[in-house]
Design an enzyme around this catalytic site. Structure first.
Site, PDB file in Angstrom:
ATOM      1  N   ASP A  30     -47.973  10.736  12.696  1.00 15.02           N
ATOM      2  CA  ASP A  30     -49.735  10.185  11.515  1.00 15.02           C
ATOM      3  C   ASP A  30     -50.341  10.029  11.958  1.00 15.02           C
ATOM      4  O   ASP A  30     -49.848   9.168  12.862  1.00 15.02           O
ATOM      5  CB  ASP A  30     -48.441   9.856  10.244  1.00 15.02           C
ATOM      6  CG  ASP A  30     -49.319  10.263   9.261  1.00 15.02           C
ATOM      7  OD1 ASP A  30     -49.043  10.230   7.709  1.00 15.02           O
ATOM      8  OD2 ASP A  30     -50.308   9.168   8.804  1.00 15.02           O
ATOM      9  N   THR A 117     -49.218  23.001   0.714  1.00 14.22           N
ATOM     10  CA  THR A 117     -49.434  24.102  -0.713  1.00 14.22           C
ATOM     11  C   THR A 117     -51.677  24.319   0.505  1.00 14.22           C
ATOM     12  O   THR A 117     -52.283  23.528   0.044  1.00 14.22           O
ATOM     13  CB  THR A 117     -49.631  23.607  -1.381  1.00 14.22           C
ATOM     14  OG1 THR A 117     -49.167  22.743  -2.290  1.00 14.22           O
ATOM     15  CG2 THR A 117     -50.320  24.353  -2.498  1.00 14.22           C
ATOM     16  N   LYS A 202     -46.185  29.997  -4.210  1.00 16.04           N
ATOM     17  CA  LYS A 202     -46.668  28.684  -4.496  1.00 16.04           C
ATOM     18  C   LYS A 202     -47.353  28.333  -5.505  1.00 16.04           C
ATOM     19  O   LYS A 202     -47.364  27.555  -6.131  1.00 16.04           O
ATOM     20  CB  LYS A 202     -46.815  27.595  -3.189  1.00 16.04           C
ATOM     21  CG  LYS A 202     -47.026  26.678  -3.612  1.00 16.04           C
ATOM     22  CD  LYS A 202     -46.439  25.275  -4.095  1.00 16.04           C
ATOM     23  CE  LYS A 202     -46.736  23.917  -4.782  1.00 16.04           C
ATOM     24  NZ  LYS A 202     -45.607  23.199  -5.622  1.00 16.04           N
ATOM     25  N   CYS A 256     -51.617  18.797  -8.041  1.00 13.91           N
ATOM     26  CA  CYS A 256     -51.230  19.668  -7.911  1.00 13.91           C
ATOM     27  C   CYS A 256     -51.723  20.599  -8.568  1.00 13.91           C
ATOM     28  O   CYS A 256     -52.680  21.256  -8.418  1.00 13.91           O
ATOM     29  CB  CYS A 256     -49.612  19.848  -7.785  1.00 13.91           C
ATOM     30  SG  CYS A 256     -48.820  19.267  -6.214  1.00 13.91           S
TER      31      CYS A 256
HETATM   32  N1  LIG Z   1     -46.844  15.275  -3.005  1.00 14.93           N
HETATM   33  C1  LIG Z   1     -46.062  16.300  -3.752  1.00 14.93           C
HETATM   34  O1  LIG Z   1     -45.230  15.688  -4.924  1.00 14.93           O
HETATM   35  C2  LIG Z   1     -46.609  17.563  -3.340  1.00 14.93           C
HETATM   36  C3  LIG Z   1     -45.451  18.890  -4.166  1.00 14.93           C
HETATM   37  C4  LIG Z   1     -45.006  19.512  -3.396  1.00 14.93           C
HETATM   38  C5  LIG Z   1     -46.116  19.820  -2.809  1.00 14.93           C
HETATM   39  N2  LIG Z   1     -47.024  19.383  -1.534  1.00 14.93           N
HETATM   40  C6  LIG Z   1     -48.435  19.781  -0.686  1.00 14.93           C
HETATM   41  O2  LIG Z   1     -47.457  19.315   0.481  1.00 14.93           O
HETATM   42  C7  LIG Z   1     -48.527  18.598   1.443  1.00 14.93           C
HETATM   43  C8  LIG Z   1     -48.555  17.327   2.110  1.00 14.93           C
HETATM   44  O3  LIG Z   1     -48.806  16.375   0.737  1.00 14.93           O
HETATM   45  P1  LIG Z   1     -48.239  14.992   0.568  1.00 14.93           P
HETATM   46  O4  LIG Z   1     -48.046  14.733  -1.056  1.00 14.93           O
HETATM   47  O5  LIG Z   1     -47.592  14.782   1.641  1.00 14.93           O
HETATM   48  O6  LIG Z   1     -50.234  14.372   1.090  1.00 14.93           O
HETATM   49  P2  LIG Z   1     -49.882  12.577   2.187  1.00 14.93           P
HETATM   50  O7  LIG Z   1     -51.049  11.895   1.000  1.00 14.93           O
HETATM   51  O8  LIG Z   1     -48.689  11.422   1.337  1.00 14.93           O
HETATM   52  O9  LIG Z   1     -49.435  12.370   3.546  1.00 14.93           O
HETATM   53  C9  LIG Z   1     -50.227  13.108   4.065  1.00 14.93           C
HETATM   54  C10 LIG Z   1     -50.055  12.414   5.571  1.00 14.93           C
HETATM   55  O10 LIG Z   1     -51.077  13.190   6.342  1.00 14.93           O
HETATM   56  C11 LIG Z   1     -50.967  12.249   6.852  1.00 14.93           C
HETATM   57  N3  LIG Z   1     -52.340  12.803   7.834  1.00 14.93           N
HETATM   58  C12 LIG Z   1     -53.299  13.546   7.799  1.00 14.93           C
HETATM   59  N4  LIG Z   1     -53.983  14.970   8.987  1.00 14.93           N
HETATM   60  C13 LIG Z   1     -52.908  14.316   9.624  1.00 14.93           C
HETATM   61  C14 LIG Z   1     -52.925  14.800  10.842  1.00 14.93           C
HETATM   62  N5  LIG Z   1     -54.099  15.836  11.506  1.00 14.93           N
HETATM   63  N6  LIG Z   1     -51.981  14.560  12.165  1.00 14.93           N
HETATM   64  C15 LIG Z   1     -50.889  13.725  11.491  1.00 14.93           C
HETATM   65  N7  LIG Z   1     -51.341  13.323  10.407  1.00 14.93           N
HETATM   66  C16 LIG Z   1     -51.973  13.303   9.202  1.00 14.93           C
HETATM   67  C17 LIG Z   1     -52.384  11.076   6.008  1.00 14.93           C
HETATM   68  O11 LIG Z   1     -51.723  10.260   7.183  1.00 14.93           O
HETATM   69  C18 LIG Z   1     -51.044  11.334   5.456  1.00 14.93           C
HETATM   70  O12 LIG Z   1     -49.956   9.892   6.046  1.00 14.93           O
HETATM   71  C19 LIG Z   1     -49.748  18.760   0.585  1.00 14.93           C
HETATM   72  O13 LIG Z   1     -50.622  20.265   0.790  1.00 14.93           O
HETATM   73  C20 LIG Z   1     -49.222  18.604  -0.657  1.00 14.93           C
HETATM   74  O14 LIG Z   1     -50.483  19.715  -1.747  1.00 14.93           O
HETATM   75  C21 LIG Z   1     -47.098  17.545  -2.227  1.00 14.93           C
END
Ligand SMILES: NC(=O)c1ccc[n+]([C@@H]2O[C@H](COP(=O)([O-])OP(=O)(O)OC[C@H]3O[C@@H](n4cnc5c(N)ncnc54)[C@H](O)[C@@H]3O)[C@@H](O)[C@H]2O)c1
Length: 419
Positions: A30, A117, A202, A256
């Site tokens: 991260d 997603t 999705k 989402c």
């Molecule tokens: N949270 C949910 O409930 C959920 C459910 C299904 C799908 N998703 C999808 O999953 C994906 C991630 O969502 P999330 O909720 O985990 O996001 P989040 O914001 O909680 O976490 C993402 C992490 O990625 C890190 N990051 C960003 N760019 C980076 C890079 N280039 N290298 C390393 N780290 C990097 C950020 O610092 C952050 O900690 C999204 O596409 C989201 O739509 C989320």
């Protein structure tokens, strides 16, 4: 097997822990140093049921560690954010930069999986060219595909293991390798397909829900015009064995359902007509709800700078998540129209510096239920009546007992039924 998970947020962190718990050597990557430091100390910075304890044990076992710099591995999972821009276009900066990082260490035989997603074509049009710029050929030299995440916050650890999964590859071997990777901890079925189908799968799941809610919201407007109670209507319709109409409300929020349909509209604007209209219908609800509030106040002879107390501002009940919350937009609209608005919320009140429940409702001309948090189910209307200026209550969720409100002398109004 060594696995690199890029992005340690709500999705990447528990996923990393699951793989590590299954015996893989997992390195979480991260950009945020605080997240990396916390994980290496066996701690987490996000709220998720059971996650802190699970992470502590997995880190102690030596199978999971974190870093800010990508490392060579046998497999890579990308779980970075994919938000929308103000113009509703997809913001793929994070996926692009994570893929570029993977390209710096990619070698023959590796597997790369996108979990974020993403719009259709992200794997084959955005990621594949970046990865092939290394001179390696997708399919021949490395496997590539998409396995979207469908867990719900609050129950992530259970759903990660038990939900069905999609494994979409750029070719059959890629799909096989993705399915085999997740099989290390997934107990649900894993359905193999191509990457583009997995991407649209999705998006279609969340869009199905958005379109269904838009239908419910449209019915709410129709019912108000036709003097019908939409909640009763939907309850009776849903007794039909093949009907499942969702619930109306002051709008759709979260990161989402209110976001993913735009990825389809962006890609196919001429074809995605119902999807586009549904997004606009749901986005119209805060404004529509503000119109009802104006009507209730004026109907009771309350003109000018009235005080509106709003109960609940999160995007859904019983969580502390405010992302894309329609109630926040409703509040902004009301303020823009000159009303004094005081909002309270048991989940985010302290964090956001909101007034207490008592302070918010004291002197209110109208109390509006914005979110159906469990705490509001048994509102003490007698006590509330002593604090407010006018005993007027507007329920946007069909959650409050009309009888209890009226017994305490309140006039009760409901979204989806015009009195
Ligand atoms: N949270 C949910 O409930 C959920 C459910 C299904 C799908 N998703 C999808 O999953 C994906 C991630 O969502 P999330 O909720 O985990 O996001 P989040 O914001 O909680 O976490 C993402 C992490 O990625 C890190 N990051 C960003 N760019 C980076 C890079 N280039 N290298 C390393 N780290 C990097 C950020 O610092 C952050 O900690 C999204 O596409 C989201 O739509 C989320």
């Amino acid at each position: 097997m060594k696995l690199c998970v890029i992005g340690l947020g709500y999705i990447g962190l528990p996923t990393s822990a699951m793989f590590a718990n299954a015996g893989l050597e997992v390195v979480g990557v991260d950009k945020k140093q605080a997240i990396v430091d916390a994980l290496n100390n066996g701690q987490v910075l996000i709220e998720e049921k059971g996650l802190a304890e699970f992470i502590k044990n997995v880190v102690a076992s030596g199978h999971l560690r974190a870093t800010t710099q990508i490392e060579p591995a046998d497999a890579f999972i990308i779980a970075v954010p994919t938000p929308i821009k103000p113009d509703k276009g997809s913001d793929m900066r994070f996926v692009k930069s994570a893929t570029e990082d993977v390209a710096t260490v990619l070698k023959k035989g590796d597997l790369v999986v996108l979990e974020s997603t993403s719009p259709v074509g992200t794997v084959d049009s955005l990621m594949l060219p970046i990865l092939e710029s290394t001179g390696l050929k997708a399919g021949r030299d490395f496997a590539l595909g998409h396995s979207p995440e469908r867990v719900i916050p609050g129950n992530i650890l259970y759903e990660l293991v038990n939900n069905h999964r999609v494994a979409g590859g750029i070719d059959e071997e890629s799909a096989d390798r993705i399915a085999a990777l997740y099989k290390s901890f997934v107990k649900g079925e894993i359905y193999k397909t191509n990457a583009r189908t997995a991407e649209l799968c999705k998006l279609s799941e969340n869009t199905f829900r958005d379109v269904n809610i838009a239908f419910a919201n449209e019915l709410a407007k129709i019912c108000e015009a036709e003097n019908i109670n939409v909640w009763e209507l939907i309850e009776i319709c849903n007794k039909h064995p093949r009907v499942n109409i969702h619930q109306p409300g002051p709008g759709v929020g979260g990161h989402c359902i209110a976001v993913d349909p735009w990825f389809i509209v962006e890609k196919e604007p001429k074809l995605a007509q119902i999807i586009d209209l549904s997004r606009h219908t749901n986005d119209s609800m805060p404004g529509y709800t503000a119109g009802r509030i104006r009507g209730i106040l004026e109907g009771n002879g309350i003109e000018g700078r009235a005080k509106v107390a709003v109960l609940g501002i999160t995007y859904k009940p019983n969580v502390d998540d405010m992302r894309e919350s329609p109630v926040i937009e409703l509040i902004e609209i009301l303020k823009g129209e000159g009303y004094e608005v005081a909002a309270a919320d048991p989940f985010v009140g302290d964090r956001e510096g909101l007034p207490s429940f008592e302070d918010a409702v004291t002197g209110a001309d109208l109390v509006v239920l914005g979110v159906n948090h469990a705490q509001y189910k048994e509102l003490d209307f007698e006590a509330l009546g002593k604090l407010v200026k006018h005993r007027l209550f507007f329920d946007t969720r069909n959650f409050i007992s009309r009888e209890a409100a009226e017994k305490a002398g309140f006039r009760y109004y409901l979204l989806g039924k015009k009195d």
